[in-house]
Each structure stands twice: as structure tokens, then as C-alpha cells.
Enzyme design. Sequence first.
Site, PDB file in Angstrom:
ATOM      1  N   GLU A 189      31.993-154.161  -0.123  1.00 29.90           N
ATOM      2  CA  GLU A 189      31.109-153.364   0.724  1.00 29.90           C
ATOM      3  C   GLU A 189      31.216-151.913   0.266  1.00 29.90           C
ATOM      4  OE1 GLU A 189      28.298-152.766   2.367  1.00 29.90           O
ATOM      5  OE2 GLU A 189      28.859-154.591   3.447  1.00 29.90           O
ATOM      6  N   CYS A 191      26.031-158.887   3.094  1.00 31.13           N
ATOM      7  CA  CYS A 191      26.973-159.275   2.048  1.00 31.13           C
ATOM      8  C   CYS A 191      26.183-159.367   0.753  1.00 31.13           C
ATOM      9  CB  CYS A 191      27.622-160.619   2.381  1.00 31.13           C
ATOM     10  SG  CYS A 191      28.803-161.164   1.121  1.00 31.13           S
TER      11      CYS A 191
END
Length: 345
Positions: free
Chosen positions: A127, A2
Site C-alpha cells: 500500500e 489492493c
Amino acid sequence: MCGRTACSLGADNLRRACAYRDSRGRRRQPEWIREERYRPSYNKGPQSSGPVLLSRRHLQQDADSSERVLMDMRWGLVPSWFKKDDPSKMQFNTSNCRSDTMLKKSSYKGALLQGKRCVVLADGFYEWQQQSGGKQPYFIYFPQTKEAVAEETEGEEEWRGWRLLTMAGIFDCWEPPAGGEMLYTYTIITVDASKDVSFIHHRQVRAGGGAAGMPAILDGDEAIRKWLDFAEVPTQEAVKLIQPTENIIFHPVSTFVNSVRNNAPECLAPIELGAKKEVKATPSSKTMLGWLKNSQEGSPQKKENDLPRWTSQFIHSPSPKKTSADILQQWLGKEGQPAAKKRKA
């Protein structure tokens, strides 16, 4: 992993969105600690600060461990045992912590065994999928209800706005060797990507082997309660909560988000990949966003009415009149239509 998140709610709405029931069943809102340091953001990267939930007992030893507080901490854990006078001199990246090694690495093990567990709050996280023409960013978040786009009214007991993504984290507190202000920092725990998100990582292998990761998401208040209540839930039981979740959705967003310097609603706005049309920071967009910001500064209600408004592009709710947010939605809609989806089996 992340590497980028968004948390755009204002301080008051963030506290309302984190309402919970304590050990006596009373509905409460967490107290803000250092609220003045919090800054909403559509594009937050490591080394920036962000909101986390933790048990009040970490700050007040005689407090009920079920009580929660909100605190603004820096992303990128600095262990309490770090001896140098400048945290930036750390030679390793601690923005993410792999679940399979968190009880082995000294950076995290001590804090975890001491119960320094927190919940990192965000609208969602970004992402990137590797493609032949470059990397395509996606925004990943909890499924939302129609209430998430409704106008909020002051004094409502139950939060009906945007459902925050709640990610499991570890925090620590570092004191400069020469003395000075304590530095609170956190890391986001990662797990193997779930099936719905794995296609984004299909060509990636994370460092050290294994599948590419995603944040460990705590789905529901019971999971959050167990993770935070370190006095009642021991470490070995709490780590069982660290599992991939399928209860997420996503949509492609503009490469506008690729630069952490870009911090605007365009970062979250869905785009249509087939049209290859992306939201860009045009002069008209800067003028519109500047006008919207100024219009929100006029009243406390408008200032806190800062849900991610692009959601209404794909969750329709009738509105009796045009608002500044409606105008922004209409403008965003011209730039690129939404494409929220889950991966098809």
C-alpha cells in the site's frame, strides 16, 4: 484497495502452508490444479496470475465441499456472461470488489450467489502513503513467529514457515464465445481500512465515497473454512466474515517496488525512513541475486527453500552455518535496516 501483492513461496511449500483439516478431522494438503502455471513473485499486479484456494466441489460435483484445491488464476475477474471474444476489451476494472456493493454489481453478484468464493494467497500486500515528496510504499502482512525464519526440512507434517495472508475473493470461469480453454479469474474483496492501516490512507477517499479500503482478510482456519465451504455455509452467512482486521503489521519498503517489472527480494526488504536510504537495483545486487538463484536450482530442497528471507533481519534466530540466504540477508542489511511496526495509538 489492493493493487499489488507478493507470493514468493515455491509450489511445494505453498501447498504445505495451506494444510487444513477436512470434515472428518483428517489433516490434508490441497491438491494443486495446473501447478505448472504457478510462478512465485515478489511483486504481483492485476492481470498477472496468482494462487487461490477453493472448494474441490467447484471442479468435482460429488466431492466433499470441505476439501480444498489450489489453482493458479488470473487476477481481474471476467464474468461468465461476458460476451466479447477478448477479456481485455472489458471497460471496467475488476481487480478489487468493494464489500458494500458486491451483492449489487452484476460483475460479482452472480458468481457470489453461486458460491464461487475463493481465498487469495499472498505473503502480504503493498500500500502507498501519499507524502509531500511522493508516495511511500508499505508492505502489510500477518504477524510472524520465530519459526517463520527457521530452515524447513522435507517431510515435516506441520508447516512452520511464513504465515500466508489469506484474503477473501470471488472467482468466475469464462469460456470464449468461439470455444477454447476456460479462463479462471478472481477479484479481491475490499473493506474499509482498519485503524492500524488507516494512517496510510489518511488523505485518500476511495471512488464513490467512503474511507479508503484494504483487502478483506480471513484470520484463522475457521474463517477460511466457512468462506470456502459454499455447500454448508450460505452466502448471507459467509459475507458476515468480511470485516476489517487489526491482526496485521507492516513496514516501509523501497520505491523499488513501484515498478511491477521489479520482481526481487528487494521489494519486501524493510527500509529505515529516517535514514532515507533505499534498496536499489545496483550491479552488485543483480550479481548477488543471480548467484542465489543459480545456487537454489541445484537441489529440490534449496529450490523450495524460498521464504521471504528478509524476515530474519528483525526476528533473530541463531544459525550454525552460513547459507546462501544468510549471505543475501547480510547484504540486504547493509542497504537498509528493518522497521517493522504497528501504528501507535
